[in-house]
Design a protein around this motif. Structure first.
Motif, PDB file in Angstrom:
ATOM      1  N   THR A 192      -4.804   6.563  -1.279  1.00 38.92           N
ATOM      2  CA  THR A 192      -4.163   5.295  -0.917  1.00 38.92           C
ATOM      3  C   THR A 192      -4.306   4.326  -2.076  1.00 38.92           C
ATOM      4  O   THR A 192      -5.420   4.039  -2.527  1.00 38.92           O
ATOM      5  N   SER A 237       0.843  -1.189   0.000  1.00 36.23           N
ATOM      6  CA  SER A 237       0.000   0.000   0.000  1.00 36.23           C
ATOM      7  C   SER A 237       0.882   1.244   0.000  1.00 36.23           C
ATOM      8  O   SER A 237       1.956   1.265   0.611  1.00 36.23           O
ATOM      9  N   SER A 249      -3.429   0.419  -3.254  1.00 34.35           N
ATOM     10  CA  SER A 249      -3.098  -0.875  -2.647  1.00 34.35           C
ATOM     11  C   SER A 249      -3.380  -2.003  -3.618  1.00 34.35           C
ATOM     12  O   SER A 249      -4.202  -1.883  -4.543  1.00 34.35           O
ATOM     13  N   SER A 305       0.520   5.655   0.269  1.00 36.97           N
ATOM     14  CA  SER A 305      -0.346   6.782   0.578  1.00 36.97           C
ATOM     15  C   SER A 305       0.341   8.087   0.190  1.00 36.97           C
ATOM     16  O   SER A 305       1.563   8.231   0.318  1.00 36.97           O
TER      17      SER A 305
END
Length: 437
Positions: free
Chosen positions: A354, A343, A356, A345
């Protein structure tokens, strides 16, 4: 101490429509209309925090009336009454769990639960076509009564004491090592839905586990190994549209698991895990097996192939004899599973973005104890992009599941009336909007 009370009541109706012959034309369809009423009451008493001895004590009561009304449709015709069943289950339990801090590094937990379970006021309703059937041990069981007759089943009672113990040691504030033992219990069953007058024994498990945990905010991981010893494992199969539940004499599971997370930067994290599981039936001499009756083969002369009482339709049908599955792999128990993900951010438009993704893998496994219906290993890839507004109330996301469009079976429905499969969803894309308040 603090006293907490939980009271629960639920009433629902859940009709289910099924195609038991597993072919496109409506040969044999079934309607199961399920009515449930349940009530539970639990009292918890928790010690105040701060002392070296922390404990939880409780009393639990659970009651459920479960009624099934069954209808059958043949060749597309309207549903007609096809039996049914009802049970009234009551469960009483008392439990105590205590953790004592011998020092700031050593902790001992002990606990136990006493359970009393009753299944009573039970019956099944005879259908127009069945006057006898083959029980879970291979024996023929007959009953009398015209269609629609309620046939009572004797009350089933079980008592159990299930202890647990955990020893945990903290070498420092970042790590912990532990060893645990617990005993689990699943109450016995009155298999009234399968027209069975024979109760199914309670299922028990002795579970042992040792593990190590570490977390220094940059790297964290959990490593554990386990051993499970099952007795009287409850296994279900289906014969002529009726559920048959039987006990596998014993089985065992052991293996190891690893979960980890690594914080590459404050914005970028990677994580993953893997598990190895060895799951086998140690002793299962009466496992159900599904066989096509070829009238030209020598096996057609055997009783289970020529007798409709053994669950099939005779010549050209599917019948259910029994085999010795001792040493076979347990159903739905892949030897290897794992996942790998990441992930990232970043700030965007005053909020947070974000990104992922996750890759999941499972090795092959079987849907049944007799190893007839196998699913090969497969991998699934998913991804998600999510933006959260500055107030953290609104989220917007786009996502994709099964991005490689892998096809696999999520369920196999095996029956002496037909063998069917349920397949997974294909590649799926979507947009989601969420609001938190």
């Amino acid at each position: 101490a603090d006293l907490t009370s939980y009271t629960h009541y639920r009433k629902d109706q859940s009709p289910y429509y099924g195609d038991l012959d597993a072919v496109a034309i409506p040969v044999f369809n079934i309607l199961v209309d399920v009515h449930d009423q349940s009530f539970s009451q639990e009292f918890l008493l928790n010690s105040k925090p701060g002392g070296p001895l922390q404990w939880t004590a409780g009393l639990n009561y659970f009651q459920q009336r479960d009624t099934w009304d069954v209808g059958a449709g043949f060749g597309g015709a309207a549903f007609i009454p096809y039996g049914g069943s009802s049970t009234n289950t009551k469960s009483y339990a008392a439990f105590l769990d205590m953790t004592y801090a011998a020092s700031d590094k050593l902790f001992l937990t002990v606990g136990g639960r006493y359970s009393h379970d009753e299944v009573g006021d039970s019956y099944f309703t005879s259908n127009p076509f069945t006057t006898s059937y083959v029980g879970p041990q291979g024996q023929t069981i007959a009953f009398s009564g015209s269609p629609g007759t309620r046939i009572p089943v004797a009350t089933l009672k079980n008592d159990s004491v299930t202890p647990r113990a955990v020893l945990r040691y903290k070498p420092d504030d970042q790590s912990s090592v532990y060893a645990s033992y617990s005993r689990g219990y699943k109450a016995g069953i009155l298999n009234v839905g399968g027209l069975s007058q024979l109760p199914v024994k309670p299922e028990t498990i002795n579970a042992f586990e040792v593990g190590y945990k570490f977390d220094n905010r940059t790297l964290s991981f959990d490593l554990s190994s386990f051993y499970y010893d099952y007795k009287n494992l409850q296994v279900s199969s289906f014969q002529s549209g009726a559920a048959q539940i039987r006990n596998a004499a014993s089985s065992e599971i052991y293996g190891a698991e690893l979960q980890l997370r690594y914080r590459v930067t404050s914005a970028f994290n990677v994580y993953g895990g893997a598990a190895w599981t060895h799951a086998r039936y140690k002793s299962f001499t009466n496992a159900p097996f599904y066989s096509w009756c070829d009238p030209t083969a020598a096996a057609f002369t055997t009783m289970w192939c020529t007798s409709v009482a053994y669950g099939g339709l005779g010549a050209g049908g599917i019948n259910q004899p029994y085999i010795d599955a001792s040493g076979y792999k347990m159903q739905r128990a892949p030897e290897w599973t794992g996942n790998l993900g990441a992930s990232y951010s970043a700030d965007l438009a005053g909020g947070k973005l974000t990104l992922s993704g996750n890759l999941y893998y499972t090795s092959s496994f079987y849907f049944d104890p007799e190893q007839q219906f196998r699913q090969d290993g497969y991998a699934l890839l998913s991804a998600r992009a999510q933006w959260t507004d500055p107030s953290e109330h609104v989220t917007l996301a786009v996502y994709g599941d099964n991005l490689t469009n892998k096809r696999y079976q999520s369920q196999v429905l095996f029956n002496t009336l037909g063998i069917g499969s349920v397949w997974n969803s294909p590649t799926t894309y979507g947009v989601s909007i969420g609001y938190k308040y």
